[in-house]
Design a protein around this motif. Structure first.
Motif, PDB file in Angstrom:
ATOM      1  N   VAL A 190       0.840  -1.197   0.000  1.00  0.00           N
ATOM      2  CA  VAL A 190       0.000   0.000   0.000  1.00  0.00           C
ATOM      3  C   VAL A 190       0.879   1.252   0.000  1.00  0.00           C
ATOM      4  O   VAL A 190       0.607   2.212  -0.735  1.00  0.00           O
ATOM      5  CB  VAL A 190      -0.984   0.001   1.192  1.00  0.00           C
ATOM      6  N   LEU A 191       1.944   1.239   0.791  1.00  0.00           N
ATOM      7  CA  LEU A 191       2.869   2.377   0.783  1.00  0.00           C
ATOM      8  C   LEU A 191       3.434   2.598  -0.621  1.00  0.00           C
ATOM      9  O   LEU A 191       3.505   3.739  -1.102  1.00  0.00           O
ATOM     10  CB  LEU A 191       4.013   2.163   1.773  1.00  0.00           C
ATOM     11  N   LYS A 192       3.827   1.530  -1.277  1.00  0.00           N
ATOM     12  CA  LYS A 192       4.380   1.645  -2.632  1.00  0.00           C
ATOM     13  C   LYS A 192       3.332   2.174  -3.613  1.00  0.00           C
ATOM     14  O   LYS A 192       3.646   2.987  -4.482  1.00  0.00           O
ATOM     15  CB  LYS A 192       4.923   0.294  -3.103  1.00  0.00           C
ATOM     16  N   GLU A 193       2.089   1.710  -3.469  1.00  0.00           N
ATOM     17  CA  GLU A 193       1.002   2.197  -4.333  1.00  0.00           C
ATOM     18  C   GLU A 193       0.772   3.689  -4.114  1.00  0.00           C
ATOM     19  O   GLU A 193       0.603   4.447  -5.068  1.00  0.00           O
ATOM     20  CB  GLU A 193      -0.298   1.443  -4.043  1.00  0.00           C
ATOM     21  N   ILE A 194       0.748   4.093  -2.857  1.00  0.00           N
ATOM     22  CA  ILE A 194       0.532   5.505  -2.538  1.00  0.00           C
ATOM     23  C   ILE A 194       1.650   6.355  -3.123  1.00  0.00           C
ATOM     24  O   ILE A 194       1.401   7.414  -3.711  1.00  0.00           O
ATOM     25  CB  ILE A 194       0.445   5.713  -1.007  1.00  0.00           C
ATOM     26  N   CYS A 195       2.883   5.905  -2.987  1.00  0.00           N
ATOM     27  CA  CYS A 195       4.039   6.701  -3.394  1.00  0.00           C
ATOM     28  C   CYS A 195       4.377   6.600  -4.880  1.00  0.00           C
ATOM     29  O   CYS A 195       5.164   7.417  -5.382  1.00  0.00           O
ATOM     30  CB  CYS A 195       5.257   6.305  -2.559  1.00  0.00           C
ATOM     31  N   SER A 196       3.815   5.645  -5.591  1.00  0.00           N
ATOM     32  CA  SER A 196       4.215   5.445  -6.993  1.00  0.00           C
ATOM     33  C   SER A 196       3.993   6.671  -7.886  1.00  0.00           C
ATOM     34  O   SER A 196       4.841   6.948  -8.736  1.00  0.00           O
ATOM     35  CB  SER A 196       3.558   4.199  -7.583  1.00  0.00           C
ATOM     36  N   PRO A 197       2.927   7.458  -7.726  1.00  0.00           N
ATOM     37  CA  PRO A 197       2.792   8.634  -8.599  1.00  0.00           C
ATOM     38  C   PRO A 197       3.580   9.864  -8.123  1.00  0.00           C
ATOM     39  O   PRO A 197       3.561  10.907  -8.785  1.00  0.00           O
ATOM     40  CB  PRO A 197       1.288   8.934  -8.582  1.00  0.00           C
ATOM     41  N   HIS A 198       4.259   9.747  -7.003  1.00  0.00           N
ATOM     42  CA  HIS A 198       5.024  10.869  -6.435  1.00  0.00           C
ATOM     43  C   HIS A 198       6.139  11.282  -7.392  1.00  0.00           C
ATOM     44  O   HIS A 198       6.703  10.447  -8.101  1.00  0.00           O
ATOM     45  CB  HIS A 198       5.617  10.431  -5.092  1.00  0.00           C
ATOM     46  N   GLU A 199       6.469  12.562  -7.410  1.00  0.00           N
ATOM     47  CA  GLU A 199       7.579  13.040  -8.234  1.00  0.00           C
ATOM     48  C   GLU A 199       8.872  12.307  -7.882  1.00  0.00           C
ATOM     49  O   GLU A 199       9.710  12.049  -8.753  1.00  0.00           O
ATOM     50  CB  GLU A 199       7.771  14.550  -8.024  1.00  0.00           C
ATOM     51  N   ASP A 200       9.015  11.941  -6.614  1.00  0.00           N
ATOM     52  CA  ASP A 200      10.195  11.227  -6.130  1.00  0.00           C
ATOM     53  C   ASP A 200       9.725  10.079  -5.221  1.00  0.00           C
ATOM     54  O   ASP A 200       9.729  10.212  -3.994  1.00  0.00           O
ATOM     55  CB  ASP A 200      11.103  12.196  -5.375  1.00  0.00           C
ATOM     56  N   PRO A 201       9.293   8.943  -5.828  1.00  0.00           N
ATOM     57  CA  PRO A 201       8.744   7.848  -5.023  1.00  0.00           C
ATOM     58  C   PRO A 201       9.648   7.384  -3.874  1.00  0.00           C
ATOM     59  O   PRO A 201       9.134   7.141  -2.771  1.00  0.00           O
ATOM     60  CB  PRO A 201       8.500   6.732  -6.042  1.00  0.00           C
ATOM     61  N   PRO A 202      10.986   7.272  -4.057  1.00  0.00           N
ATOM     62  CA  PRO A 202      11.818   6.871  -2.919  1.00  0.00           C
ATOM     63  C   PRO A 202      11.754   7.865  -1.757  1.00  0.00           C
ATOM     64  O   PRO A 202      11.775   7.461  -0.591  1.00  0.00           O
ATOM     65  CB  PRO A 202      13.229   6.794  -3.501  1.00  0.00           C
ATOM     66  N   PHE A 203      11.660   9.150  -2.065  1.00  0.00           N
ATOM     67  CA  PHE A 203      11.522  10.146  -0.999  1.00  0.00           C
ATOM     68  C   PHE A 203      10.246   9.891  -0.210  1.00  0.00           C
ATOM     69  O   PHE A 203      10.253   9.880   1.026  1.00  0.00           O
ATOM     70  CB  PHE A 203      11.493  11.573  -1.575  1.00  0.00           C
ATOM     71  N   CYS A 204       9.145   9.701  -0.912  1.00  0.00           N
ATOM     72  CA  CYS A 204       7.846   9.459  -0.280  1.00  0.00           C
ATOM     73  C   CYS A 204       7.902   8.237   0.629  1.00  0.00           C
ATOM     74  O   CYS A 204       7.495   8.295   1.801  1.00  0.00           O
ATOM     75  CB  CYS A 204       6.791   9.281  -1.370  1.00  0.00           C
ATOM     76  N   LEU A 205       8.415   7.140   0.111  1.00  0.00           N
ATOM     77  CA  LEU A 205       8.515   5.904   0.907  1.00  0.00           C
ATOM     78  C   LEU A 205       9.400   6.098   2.130  1.00  0.00           C
ATOM     79  O   LEU A 205       9.029   5.714   3.245  1.00  0.00           O
ATOM     80  CB  LEU A 205       9.086   4.769   0.055  1.00  0.00           C
ATOM     81  N   GLN A 206      10.557   6.709   1.928  1.00  0.00           N
ATOM     82  CA  GLN A 206      11.492   6.911   3.031  1.00  0.00           C
ATOM     83  C   GLN A 206      10.882   7.826   4.086  1.00  0.00           C
ATOM     84  O   GLN A 206      11.028   7.586   5.286  1.00  0.00           O
ATOM     85  CB  GLN A 206      12.814   7.475   2.500  1.00  0.00           C
ATOM     86  N   ALA A 207      10.196   8.873   3.643  1.00  0.00           N
ATOM     87  CA  ALA A 207       9.581   9.805   4.586  1.00  0.00           C
ATOM     88  C   ALA A 207       8.538   9.090   5.445  1.00  0.00           C
ATOM     89  O   ALA A 207       8.545   9.210   6.675  1.00  0.00           O
ATOM     90  CB  ALA A 207       8.946  10.973   3.832  1.00  0.00           C
ATOM     91  N   LEU A 208       7.648   8.352   4.800  1.00  0.00           N
ATOM     92  CA  LEU A 208       6.599   7.663   5.554  1.00  0.00           C
ATOM     93  C   LEU A 208       7.169   6.586   6.481  1.00  0.00           C
ATOM     94  O   LEU A 208       6.713   6.416   7.607  1.00  0.00           O
ATOM     95  CB  LEU A 208       5.564   7.066   4.602  1.00  0.00           C
ATOM     96  N   LYS A 209       8.195   5.898   6.004  1.00  0.00           N
ATOM     97  CA  LYS A 209       8.808   4.848   6.821  1.00  0.00           C
ATOM     98  C   LYS A 209       9.678   5.413   7.946  1.00  0.00           C
ATOM     99  O   LYS A 209      10.032   4.690   8.873  1.00  0.00           O
ATOM    100  CB  LYS A 209       9.656   3.919   5.948  1.00  0.00           C
ATOM    101  N   SER A 210      10.019   6.703   7.849  1.00  0.00           N
ATOM    102  CA  SER A 210      10.880   7.299   8.874  1.00  0.00           C
ATOM    103  C   SER A 210      10.169   7.427  10.220  1.00  0.00           C
ATOM    104  O   SER A 210      10.818   7.567  11.251  1.00  0.00           O
ATOM    105  CB  SER A 210      11.384   8.676   8.423  1.00  0.00           C
TER     106      SER A 210
END
Length: 169
Positions: free
Chosen positions: A22-42
């Motif tokens: 779900v995190l990956k799905e949410i972050c996939s359209p982000h301009e910077d998907p790794p940033f989104c994932l890392q931020a949420l997982k932080s």
């Protein structure tokens, strides 16, 4: 309990813990998907929250980034000798004050369960960041450029999470 889940599948979906997929799905359209994932997982709460909790985390992340950047802009406005740069920084300062208000409203919307409002406010934060970027773009070496981009990424993360919660994804 099963009857409640069958009658209210949306509520059941919202109360389920957020998975890695779900995190990956949410972050996939982000301009910077790794940033989104890392931020949420932080945030250490992320593995234990549902979409409502994840939205709160995304609001908190944007809130911290906005307030940190606002604190950085104040001295830039006061210490800059270049009058054109001073005007640009002052505009960004005003936009970041607006962002603070939008985040405070988003917190209220989240508490009230108005997740669509949270999405609208996150979009407003993105617009303010874009406007600040436009103002400082004529000064490529501005120390604000990278911080503004980071805040924009946090606001986009908040937008994507709140869109998912409100069913707009």
């Amino acid at each position: 309990m099963l009857a409640i889940l069958l009658v209210c599948p949306t509520n059941a979906r919202l109360s389920m813990k957020v998975t890695e997929d779900v995190l990956k799905e949410i972050c996939s359209p982000h301009e910077d998907p790794p940033f989104c994932l890392q931020a949420l997982k932080s945030d250490p709460r992320t593995p234990f929250v549902d979409l409502v909790g994840l939205t709160n985390i995304s609001i908190h992340l944007a809130d911290v980034a906005i307030n940190t950047t606002l604190a950085m802009i104040g001295p830039l406005v006061n210490e800059t000798a270049d009058p054109k740069l001073k005007v640009q920084y002052d505009l960004c300062y005003q936009l970041y004050e607006s962002n603070v208000g939008e985040i405070e409203s988003a917190k209220y919307g989240w508490k009230a369960g108005d997740y669509e409002d949270v999405s609208v406010l996150a979009s407003g934060c993105l617009t303010d960041c874009d406007d600040c970027n436009d103002a400082i773009s004529i000064t490529p070496s501005s120390p604000l450029s990278q911080k503004n981009k980071e805040v924009s990424h946090y606001c986009e993360t908040m937008l994507l999470v709140s869109n998912r919660l409100s069913g707009d994804s």
